[in-house]
Design a protein around this motif. Sequence first.
Motif, PDB file in Angstrom:
ATOM      1  N   UNK A 242      84.556  13.748  34.061  1.00  0.00           N
ATOM      2  CA  UNK A 242      83.350  13.243  33.375  1.00  0.00           C
ATOM      3  C   UNK A 242      82.324  12.921  34.318  1.00  0.00           C
ATOM      4  N   UNK A 243      81.186  12.453  33.563  1.00  0.00           N
ATOM      5  CA  UNK A 243      79.690  12.289  34.457  1.00  0.00           C
ATOM      6  C   UNK A 243      79.677  10.958  35.154  1.00  0.00           C
ATOM      7  N   UNK A 244      79.279  11.075  36.190  1.00  0.00           N
ATOM      8  CA  UNK A 244      79.073   9.738  37.007  1.00  0.00           C
ATOM      9  C   UNK A 244      77.051   9.582  37.049  1.00  0.00           C
ATOM     10  N   UNK A 245      76.983   8.509  37.605  1.00  0.00           N
ATOM     11  CA  UNK A 245      75.353   8.259  37.587  1.00  0.00           C
ATOM     12  C   UNK A 245      74.770   9.547  38.428  1.00  0.00           C
ATOM     13  N   UNK A 246      73.267   9.554  38.290  1.00  0.00           N
ATOM     14  CA  UNK A 246      72.440  10.705  38.869  1.00  0.00           C
ATOM     15  C   UNK A 246      72.959  11.919  38.757  1.00  0.00           C
ATOM     16  N   UNK A 247      73.512  12.234  37.386  1.00  0.00           N
ATOM     17  CA  UNK A 247      73.933  13.702  37.082  1.00  0.00           C
ATOM     18  C   UNK A 247      75.115  14.435  38.083  1.00  0.00           C
ATOM     19  N   UNK A 248      75.703  13.393  38.347  1.00  0.00           N
ATOM     20  CA  UNK A 248      77.037  14.062  39.127  1.00  0.00           C
ATOM     21  C   UNK A 248      78.410  14.346  38.180  1.00  0.00           C
ATOM     22  N   UNK A 249      79.017  14.919  38.923  1.00  0.00           N
ATOM     23  CA  UNK A 249      80.634  15.143  38.302  1.00  0.00           C
ATOM     24  C   UNK A 249      81.348  14.256  39.076  1.00  0.00           C
ATOM     25  N   UNK A 250      82.581  13.832  38.303  1.00  0.00           N
ATOM     26  CA  UNK A 250      83.355  13.124  38.865  1.00  0.00           C
ATOM     27  C   UNK A 250      84.769  13.467  38.476  1.00  0.00           C
ATOM     28  N   UNK A 251      85.753  13.440  39.190  1.00  0.00           N
ATOM     29  CA  UNK A 251      87.088  13.573  39.063  1.00  0.00           C
ATOM     30  C   UNK A 251      87.844  12.541  39.344  1.00  0.00           C
ATOM     31  N   UNK A 252      89.053  12.279  38.264  1.00  0.00           N
ATOM     32  CA  UNK A 252      89.734  10.979  38.513  1.00  0.00           C
ATOM     33  C   UNK A 252      91.319  11.411  38.978  1.00  0.00           C
ATOM     34  N   UNK A 253      91.161  11.296  40.144  1.00  0.00           N
ATOM     35  CA  UNK A 253      92.248  11.829  41.057  1.00  0.00           C
ATOM     36  C   UNK A 253      93.409  11.030  41.344  1.00  0.00           C
ATOM     37  N   UNK A 254      93.406   9.731  40.850  1.00  0.00           N
ATOM     38  CA  UNK A 254      94.586   8.773  41.308  1.00  0.00           C
ATOM     39  C   UNK A 254      94.484   7.519  40.144  1.00  0.00           C
ATOM     40  N   UNK A 255      95.730   7.250  39.434  1.00  0.00           N
ATOM     41  CA  UNK A 255      96.706   8.017  39.756  1.00  0.00           C
ATOM     42  C   UNK A 255      97.025   9.234  39.049  1.00  0.00           C
ATOM     43  N   UNK A 256      97.798  10.030  39.347  1.00  0.00           N
ATOM     44  CA  UNK A 256      97.916  11.550  38.774  1.00  0.00           C
ATOM     45  C   UNK A 256      99.539  11.460  38.350  1.00  0.00           C
ATOM     46  N   UNK A 257     100.199  10.429  38.701  1.00  0.00           N
ATOM     47  CA  UNK A 257     101.875  10.367  38.192  1.00  0.00           C
ATOM     48  C   UNK A 257     101.818   8.931  37.812  1.00  0.00           C
ATOM     49  N   UNK A 258     103.098   8.815  36.666  1.00  0.00           N
ATOM     50  CA  UNK A 258     103.613   7.671  36.500  1.00  0.00           C
ATOM     51  C   UNK A 258     104.009   6.641  37.698  1.00  0.00           C
ATOM     52  N   UNK A 259     104.479   7.421  38.654  1.00  0.00           N
ATOM     53  CA  UNK A 259     105.025   6.697  39.685  1.00  0.00           C
ATOM     54  C   UNK A 259     103.945   6.122  40.565  1.00  0.00           C
ATOM     55  N   UNK A 260     102.760   6.862  40.640  1.00  0.00           N
ATOM     56  CA  UNK A 260     101.525   6.096  41.530  1.00  0.00           C
ATOM     57  C   UNK A 260     101.101   5.087  40.565  1.00  0.00           C
TER      58      UNK A 260
END
Length: 594
Positions: free
Chosen positions: A118-136
């Motif tokens: 999704x979008x982050x401030x300042x026209x940035x793209x961000x990726x939500x990379x944790x958690x990626x599994x139920x265990x995490x």
Amino acid sequence: MPQAAPVKSPRTPTLPAAQVAELDAAVADLRTGARTWSHLTLDQRARLLGRLHASVSAVAEEWADVAATSKGLEPGHPLRGEEWLSGPYATLVALDAYRRTLQALARGESPLKGVKTDAAPGGRLRAHVFPLSPVDGVLLSGYTGEIWFEPGATESEVRAGAGLAQLTPTEPGGVGLVLGAGNVTSIPVLDVLYELLAHNRVSLLKVNPTQDSVVPVFERALAPLIEPGFLRIVRGGGDVGGYLTGHRGIDHVHITGAATTFDAIVWGPSSGPASGATTRRRRENRPKLAKPITAELGGVSPIIVVPGEWSEADLAFQAEHVATMRLQNSGHNCIAGQVVLLSSDWPQREEFLAALRAALDAAPARPVWYPHGDEKLAAAASDYPDAEWCGDGTRALIEVAPGEAAEALENTEYFAPVLGVVALAGDGQEFLDRAVAHANDELAGSLGANVLIDPVTQAALGDDFERAIADLRYGTVSINSWTAFGFLTPTLPWGGFPGATVQNVESGIGVVHNALLVDRIERAVTRGPFRPFPRSLAPAALSRSRGRSFSVLPKPPWFVTSRTGTAVSEGFTRFRMDGDYGRLAATLVRAFRA
């Protein structure tokens, strides 16, 4: 396969001839191994990481024991769990993450498939990379991690570029020299893995002398890389490092260490008869090192405490949090928090400082073990004669009043149990903006910044809070979570803020970890719970935190005040070894007794 002829360095060595021959042979083996690596398919590489997972698991207990003992933490010491988490645990979760990336690429998929962006401030793209599994999500309940990309990077570019060198697996990356860190045992191993997977580069690992006792463990843990010629491990001091950095068979250098060591490698010695030549090289921009170099270096990490209305329990918990940021590994961490930026206008300022003193006093005693640590403490005592010495007398708390000089505290990475408090005026957004500017402009380095803020205050600041986070020029920014969580999370990148050069290296050049192998990275952002369980269940916390405050952890196992930290850290590691959910349940019960 016949052994290749040794590739000798053009430098006149100051080492014994037998040692020179051994080093030359290791480089020659690796040049053969680099060609072998280029013939492995992605599926074969993934299976190789599976064998590494098994070999690391086989030595995990010995690894943690040897590392803890080498740091003066004898059996039964309550902080031995640090070596489970920062050694085998960090390695195992990285191997699992890299293996998943290789398997995705082998299927023709992006490693970012299924990852929310999704979008982050300042026209940035961000990726939500944790958690990626139920265990995490279970093991580290309430913690999240994001990658923020450079302004202008598009989602299609980022997803298409994920994989780095594994998108062209047959192109060899040559032989890299990894100058290993001396403070945390997983760092050299993680650096070797990143060289291999992000760059298709096999490695000659020179272990720091502080980790000589762990070398036999490394040799067994990393046997699947050593046997085919993808890795060689050597011991030695600066003379060995100097010989290898100039070796014509080495294509690239990576160092985890101090900026002074980096400068000595790139430019030459800063003192002695050769210092004049070093000065000329820097002035003329003619580096002594004639090959590329990347680096992860330290700095002075801020802890920004945003004023709010905190309960007595909040004050105590966050004071323990700050004490952990400084005292974990006896302060011998490049990510140790060193300067608390605290509002002089906060009505609860003195209460917080009292809780902080209590936390520094209460943490278990331990040796200041890293070389020259005593000298660093002596330097702090000389710089700040009025410092308070807490606990066993090795923990300095330095309060700098408004208008007083803080240059030494803000520009010296003490790498020891030295914690400073710098007063800044203001409240709310005014204080936060002032603290961000102060951290950016006055503190040395750009590796990691920590921000503590209660959910009510964060909700009141709204989008301006996220804008302030975007303004922080640090490679990892942690909100209510220490930057060490970013270090331990393999899907997050680790390194200084982009823009450093060999002339002004700041906290380093390039990144490591980054197990999704993504490009165009600007920073990592981690978020944690302001309140632990069961206070995280309070209605106000749940309704005003935008879903970021809930946690089922009473106290994270890495807190130096956790009563069950060693048992939980070992249990988490053993679960990563064998996936035994029955034993994990018992570990989670211990976590609730922290």
